[in-house]
Motif scaffolding. Structure first.
Motif, PDB file in Angstrom:
ATOM      1  N   GLY A   1     -10.494  65.043   4.615  1.00  0.00           N
ATOM      2  CA  GLY A   1     -10.442  65.551   6.084  1.00  0.00           C
ATOM      3  C   GLY A   1     -11.632  65.973   6.685  1.00  0.00           C
ATOM      4  O   GLY A   1     -11.793  65.795   7.841  1.00  0.00           O
ATOM      5  N   SER A   2     -12.580  66.604   6.141  1.00  0.00           N
ATOM      6  CA  SER A   2     -13.930  67.176   6.466  1.00  0.00           C
ATOM      7  C   SER A   2     -14.697  65.882   6.455  1.00  0.00           C
ATOM      8  O   SER A   2     -15.409  65.855   7.775  1.00  0.00           O
ATOM      9  CB  SER A   2     -14.352  67.910   5.490  1.00  0.00           C
ATOM     10  OG  SER A   2     -13.676  69.180   5.159  1.00  0.00           O
ATOM     11  N   ILE A   3     -14.785  64.835   5.784  1.00  0.00           N
ATOM     12  CA  ILE A   3     -15.604  63.585   6.056  1.00  0.00           C
ATOM     13  C   ILE A   3     -15.072  62.995   7.077  1.00  0.00           C
ATOM     14  O   ILE A   3     -15.793  62.610   8.013  1.00  0.00           O
ATOM     15  CB  ILE A   3     -15.552  62.994   4.677  1.00  0.00           C
ATOM     16  CG1 ILE A   3     -16.123  63.699   3.500  1.00  0.00           C
ATOM     17  CG2 ILE A   3     -16.150  61.413   4.959  1.00  0.00           C
ATOM     18  CD1 ILE A   3     -15.857  62.901   2.148  1.00  0.00           C
ATOM     19  N   LEU A   4     -13.611  62.799   7.168  1.00  0.00           N
ATOM     20  CA  LEU A   4     -13.165  62.113   8.529  1.00  0.00           C
ATOM     21  C   LEU A   4     -13.413  62.785   9.684  1.00  0.00           C
ATOM     22  O   LEU A   4     -13.826  62.184  10.653  1.00  0.00           O
ATOM     23  CB  LEU A   4     -11.691  61.747   8.068  1.00  0.00           C
ATOM     24  CG  LEU A   4     -11.033  61.277   9.468  1.00  0.00           C
ATOM     25  CD1 LEU A   4     -11.472  59.719   9.513  1.00  0.00           C
ATOM     26  CD2 LEU A   4      -9.164  61.313   9.068  1.00  0.00           C
ATOM     27  N   LEU A   5     -13.415  64.138   9.761  1.00  0.00           N
ATOM     28  CA  LEU A   5     -13.602  65.209  11.037  1.00  0.00           C
ATOM     29  C   LEU A   5     -14.999  64.581  11.315  1.00  0.00           C
ATOM     30  O   LEU A   5     -15.264  64.569  12.576  1.00  0.00           O
ATOM     31  CB  LEU A   5     -13.410  66.265  10.725  1.00  0.00           C
ATOM     32  CG  LEU A   5     -13.527  67.427  11.857  1.00  0.00           C
ATOM     33  CD1 LEU A   5     -12.617  67.104  13.220  1.00  0.00           C
ATOM     34  CD2 LEU A   5     -13.468  68.882  11.573  1.00  0.00           C
ATOM     35  N   TRP A   6     -15.874  64.341  10.616  1.00  0.00           N
ATOM     36  CA  TRP A   6     -17.382  64.359  10.806  1.00  0.00           C
ATOM     37  C   TRP A   6     -17.496  62.895  11.160  1.00  0.00           C
ATOM     38  O   TRP A   6     -18.153  62.569  12.438  1.00  0.00           O
ATOM     39  CB  TRP A   6     -18.266  64.564   9.733  1.00  0.00           C
ATOM     40  CG  TRP A   6     -19.683  64.280   9.771  1.00  0.00           C
ATOM     41  CD1 TRP A   6     -20.513  65.283  10.513  1.00  0.00           C
ATOM     42  CD2 TRP A   6     -20.580  63.179   9.949  1.00  0.00           C
ATOM     43  NE1 TRP A   6     -21.765  64.790  10.754  1.00  0.00           N
ATOM     44  CE2 TRP A   6     -21.675  63.534  10.282  1.00  0.00           C
ATOM     45  CE3 TRP A   6     -20.108  61.903   9.157  1.00  0.00           C
ATOM     46  CZ2 TRP A   6     -22.674  62.531  10.148  1.00  0.00           C
ATOM     47  CZ3 TRP A   6     -21.135  60.911   9.252  1.00  0.00           C
ATOM     48  CH2 TRP A   6     -22.463  61.447   9.722  1.00  0.00           C
ATOM     49  N   LEU A   7     -17.014  61.955  10.637  1.00  0.00           N
ATOM     50  CA  LEU A   7     -17.000  60.510  11.185  1.00  0.00           C
ATOM     51  C   LEU A   7     -16.669  60.251  12.426  1.00  0.00           C
ATOM     52  O   LEU A   7     -17.113  59.414  13.150  1.00  0.00           O
ATOM     53  CB  LEU A   7     -16.457  59.568  10.063  1.00  0.00           C
ATOM     54  CG  LEU A   7     -16.730  59.669   8.566  1.00  0.00           C
ATOM     55  CD1 LEU A   7     -16.059  58.755   7.590  1.00  0.00           C
ATOM     56  CD2 LEU A   7     -18.412  58.936   8.587  1.00  0.00           C
ATOM     57  N   LEU A   8     -15.634  61.034  12.642  1.00  0.00           N
ATOM     58  CA  LEU A   8     -14.798  60.818  13.789  1.00  0.00           C
ATOM     59  C   LEU A   8     -15.415  61.676  15.198  1.00  0.00           C
ATOM     60  O   LEU A   8     -15.574  61.358  16.140  1.00  0.00           O
ATOM     61  CB  LEU A   8     -13.363  61.052  14.059  1.00  0.00           C
ATOM     62  CG  LEU A   8     -12.656  60.210  13.198  1.00  0.00           C
ATOM     63  CD1 LEU A   8     -10.938  60.475  13.184  1.00  0.00           C
ATOM     64  CD2 LEU A   8     -12.886  58.537  13.472  1.00  0.00           C
TER      65      LEU A   8
END
Length: 198
Positions: A179-186
């Motif tokens: 979720g943290s990776i996705l939050l950064w990517l988006l």
């Protein structure tokens, strides 16, 4: 390195998880529940490749130290996305064959017992659509609509993360990391969007 050799290298590297799970299957090293292991393994790699595909643009735009840059990755983003689709289809196929036993009369019951399937269905359908329309011919045919359609990869990534989150039974560690990776990517894309001159 020439583009062709980079394509071959990326293809070989992206095929390693498939070779690994085949080897584990043939040597009976999948643990007490082989079916579950295969389903989880292929699903994890579908998400990994989805996130890798989303990481191409940030890497290209943010990392440039001397001669070290990631602009060359842009050419290979389609292949990475197709591998996300490939492992997602393996994931779905493994579930249908090993968990359902191709008994589709059980599907309704599975939806009740495994509600996370509900977010998987639209994600996989959208991935298939993106795969079909990923060619240069489709880009020309769809014109500006192609770009809007392929932005649905952001929704796919969110649905994929929800699929993981809804399966958590004890530790949320992996779900939080993803979720943290996705939050950064988006999040970085949202930031860039508002930085554009109006």
């Amino acid at each position: 390195m020439p583009v062709l050799w980079r394509r071959i290298l990326i293809f070989l590297l992206a095929s390693i998880p498939l070779v690994f799970i085949i080897y584990k299957t043939l040597t009976n090293q999948l643990g007490a529940d082989p079916a579950k292991t295969i389903v989880l393994f292929t699903g994890e790699w579908a998400i990994y490749f989805l996130f890798i595909t989303l990481a191409v643009t940030p890497l290209r735009r943010l990392i440039h130290v001397g001669r070290v840059h990631f602009r060359w990755l842009q050419v290979h983003r389609r292949m990475l996305g197709l591998f996300a689709l490939f492992y997602a289809l393996l994931h779905v196929t493994a579930f249908l064959v090993f968990i359902l036993g191709l008994d589709f009369t059980r599907f309704g019951k599975e939806l009740v017992e495994r509600p996370y399937i509900l977010v998987t269905i639209p994600a996989v359908i959208l991935l298939i659509v993106l795969g079909i329309t990923s060619t240069k011919a489709m880009m020309r045919r769809l014109g500006k609509s192609w770009s809007r359609l392929h932005k649905s990869i952001y929704l796919i990534a969110i649905l994929a993360w929800l699929h993981v989150f809804m399966q958590v039974r004890s530790s949320y560690f992996e779900a939080v990391i993803l979720g943290s990776i996705l939050l950064w990517l988006l999040g970085i894309r949202v930031y860039w969007y508002f930085q554009k001159p109006k």
